[in-house]
Motif scaffolding. Sequence first.
Motif, mmCIF file in Angstrom:
data_model
loop_
_atom_site.group_PDB
_atom_site.id
_atom_site.type_symbol
_atom_site.label_atom_id
_atom_site.label_comp_id
_atom_site.label_asym_id
_atom_site.label_seq_id
_atom_site.Cartn_x
_atom_site.Cartn_y
_atom_site.Cartn_z
ATOM 1 N N VAL A 187 0.842 -1.210 0.000
ATOM 2 C CA VAL A 187 0.000 0.000 0.000
ATOM 3 C C VAL A 187 0.877 1.260 0.000
ATOM 4 O O VAL A 187 0.559 2.272 0.618
ATOM 5 N N SER A 188 1.996 1.145 -0.707
ATOM 6 C CA SER A 188 2.891 2.293 -0.966
ATOM 7 C C SER A 188 3.487 2.909 0.293
ATOM 8 O O SER A 188 3.662 4.127 0.363
ATOM 9 N N GLN A 189 3.762 2.119 1.305
ATOM 10 C CA GLN A 189 4.383 2.668 2.516
ATOM 11 C C GLN A 189 5.895 2.508 2.448
ATOM 12 O O GLN A 189 6.412 1.401 2.313
ATOM 13 N N TRP A 190 6.564 3.623 2.550
ATOM 14 C CA TRP A 190 8.038 3.681 2.577
ATOM 15 C C TRP A 190 8.344 4.769 3.592
ATOM 16 O O TRP A 190 8.339 5.952 3.266
ATOM 17 N N TYR A 191 8.544 4.375 4.816
ATOM 18 C CA TYR A 191 8.574 5.338 5.917
ATOM 19 C C TYR A 191 9.728 6.336 5.842
ATOM 20 O O TYR A 191 10.817 6.039 5.394
ATOM 21 N N MET A 192 9.446 7.521 6.400
ATOM 22 C CA MET A 192 10.462 8.559 6.576
ATOM 23 C C MET A 192 11.366 8.197 7.747
ATOM 24 O O MET A 192 10.925 7.511 8.668
ATOM 25 N N GLY A 223 -4.022 9.842 3.786
ATOM 26 C CA GLY A 223 -2.859 8.978 3.594
ATOM 27 C C GLY A 223 -1.774 9.410 4.574
ATOM 28 O O GLY A 223 -1.292 10.541 4.513
ATOM 29 N N ASP A 224 -1.456 8.534 5.504
ATOM 30 C CA ASP A 224 -0.466 8.926 6.534
ATOM 31 C C ASP A 224 0.206 7.706 7.161
ATOM 32 O O ASP A 224 0.010 7.433 8.338
ATOM 33 N N ASP A 268 3.235 7.394 7.935
ATOM 34 C CA ASP A 268 4.310 7.806 8.838
ATOM 35 C C ASP A 268 3.847 8.126 10.251
ATOM 36 O O ASP A 268 4.661 8.171 11.163
ATOM 37 N N ASP A 325 -7.207 6.690 5.864
ATOM 38 C CA ASP A 325 -6.173 5.805 5.317
ATOM 39 C C ASP A 325 -6.759 4.408 5.158
ATOM 40 O O ASP A 325 -7.722 4.035 5.836
ATOM 41 N N ILE A 326 -6.142 3.626 4.284
ATOM 42 C CA ILE A 326 -6.632 2.273 4.035
ATOM 43 C C ILE A 326 -6.048 1.260 5.022
ATOM 44 O O ILE A 326 -6.587 0.168 5.183
ATOM 45 N N ASP A 327 -4.973 1.603 5.688
ATOM 46 C CA ASP A 327 -4.258 0.636 6.526
ATOM 47 C C ASP A 327 -4.795 0.629 7.968
ATOM 48 O O ASP A 327 -4.483 1.520 8.762
ATOM 49 N N ASN A 342 -10.644 4.208 1.296
ATOM 50 C CA ASN A 342 -9.898 3.914 0.076
ATOM 51 C C ASN A 342 -10.036 5.119 -0.856
ATOM 52 O O ASN A 342 -11.166 5.524 -1.183
ATOM 53 N N PRO A 398 -0.827 10.422 -0.393
ATOM 54 C CA PRO A 398 -1.568 9.251 -0.869
ATOM 55 C C PRO A 398 -0.633 8.200 -1.462
ATOM 56 O O PRO A 398 0.580 8.420 -1.514
ATOM 57 N N PRO A 399 -1.150 7.063 -1.919
ATOM 58 C CA PRO A 399 -0.280 6.077 -2.558
ATOM 59 C C PRO A 399 0.285 6.624 -3.866
ATOM 60 O O PRO A 399 -0.401 7.331 -4.596
ATOM 61 N N TYR A 400 1.553 6.341 -4.107
ATOM 62 C CA TYR A 400 2.185 6.753 -5.356
ATOM 63 C C TYR A 400 2.309 5.555 -6.291
ATOM 64 O O TYR A 400 1.859 4.473 -5.980
HETATM 65 C C1 SAM Z 1 3.038 7.211 0.174
HETATM 66 S S1 SAM Z 1 2.457 6.485 1.711
HETATM 67 C C2 SAM Z 1 2.556 7.831 2.772
HETATM 68 C C3 SAM Z 1 3.955 8.229 2.919
HETATM 69 C C4 SAM Z 1 4.746 7.566 4.037
HETATM 70 N N1 SAM Z 1 6.141 7.956 3.851
HETATM 71 C C5 SAM Z 1 4.668 6.069 4.099
HETATM 72 O O1 SAM Z 1 5.627 5.417 3.696
HETATM 73 O O2 SAM Z 1 3.673 5.531 4.592
HETATM 74 C C6 SAM Z 1 0.840 6.243 1.271
HETATM 75 C C7 SAM Z 1 -0.193 6.197 2.386
HETATM 76 O O3 SAM Z 1 -1.448 5.997 1.755
HETATM 77 C C8 SAM Z 1 -2.096 4.849 2.304
HETATM 78 N N2 SAM Z 1 -2.788 4.212 1.200
HETATM 79 C C9 SAM Z 1 -2.306 3.353 0.266
HETATM 80 N N3 SAM Z 1 -3.259 2.989 -0.607
HETATM 81 C C10 SAM Z 1 -4.387 3.645 -0.207
HETATM 82 C C11 SAM Z 1 -5.714 3.707 -0.692
HETATM 83 N N4 SAM Z 1 -6.091 3.017 -1.772
HETATM 84 N N5 SAM Z 1 -6.615 4.491 -0.044
HETATM 85 C C12 SAM Z 1 -6.248 5.189 1.044
HETATM 86 N N6 SAM Z 1 -5.010 5.194 1.559
HETATM 87 C C13 SAM Z 1 -4.088 4.430 0.936
HETATM 88 C C14 SAM Z 1 -1.011 3.991 2.914
HETATM 89 O O4 SAM Z 1 -1.510 3.188 3.961
HETATM 90 C C15 SAM Z 1 -0.002 5.058 3.373
HETATM 91 O O5 SAM Z 1 -0.323 5.480 4.662
#
Ligand code: SAM
Length: 147
Positions: free
Chosen positions: A18-23, A48-49, A51, A75-77, A105, A125-127
């Motif tokens: 779910v695109s998590q790559w923590y700071m 989306g958070d 961190d 957030d989705i998580d 979502n 948000p997710p990248y």
């Molecule tokens: C890019 S990360 C946030 C940046 C942070 N550095 C990290 O690594 O978590 C994306 C955030 O969006 C949430 N996320 C991913 N897919 C999602 C979705 N479809 N809907 C809502 N939140 C989502 C993840 O759980 C995460 O908290």
Amino acid sequence: MKFYEDFEKIRLKPNHEVSQWYMEMHDLKKQVNYIYKFANVEKILFLGDGDGISILLALFAYKKSNNIKEIYVFDIDERELNLYRKLANEYKIENKIKFMTISYNVIDKTPIQFKNYFDYFYINPPYCYETTPAGLGFFFCLKDVRS
Ligand SMILES: C[S@@+](CC[C@H](N)C(=O)[O-])C[C@H]1O[C@@H](n2cnc3c(N)ncnc32)[C@H](O)[C@@H]1O
């Protein structure tokens, strides 16, 4: 401050699906300080958070004089949301700040009751990471490109 040390100890493993790559923690502190400067408003949304910036901001703002009254995290998580909720209860921040976690979502519509509700938003948000299996963020972007 102590809550940063506490948070570092209980930080969850990032879920790349779910695109998590923590700071790093030192960057996280900088970001909380930075947002605090600009978000001296009543209602703040985090979309989306992974961190934990939302809960860290709440813990930081809790003992200070400011206008912050409500912080919502979408957030989705569920793991992350549960952790933030637990910390909000432990530190009793509800005495000053309403801290709400919403399972959401980004592909879905924003709940109507939040239309025009917030004064400030933080979006992370997710990248478009290519993971194995491919993450939701990746699918989301693919959909954008095709439509
Ligand atoms: C890019 S990360 C946030 C940046 C942070 N550095 C990290 O690594 O978590 C994306 C955030 O969006 C949430 N996320 C991913 N897919 C999602 C979705 N479809 N809907 C809502 N939140 C989502 C993840 O759980 C995460 O908290």
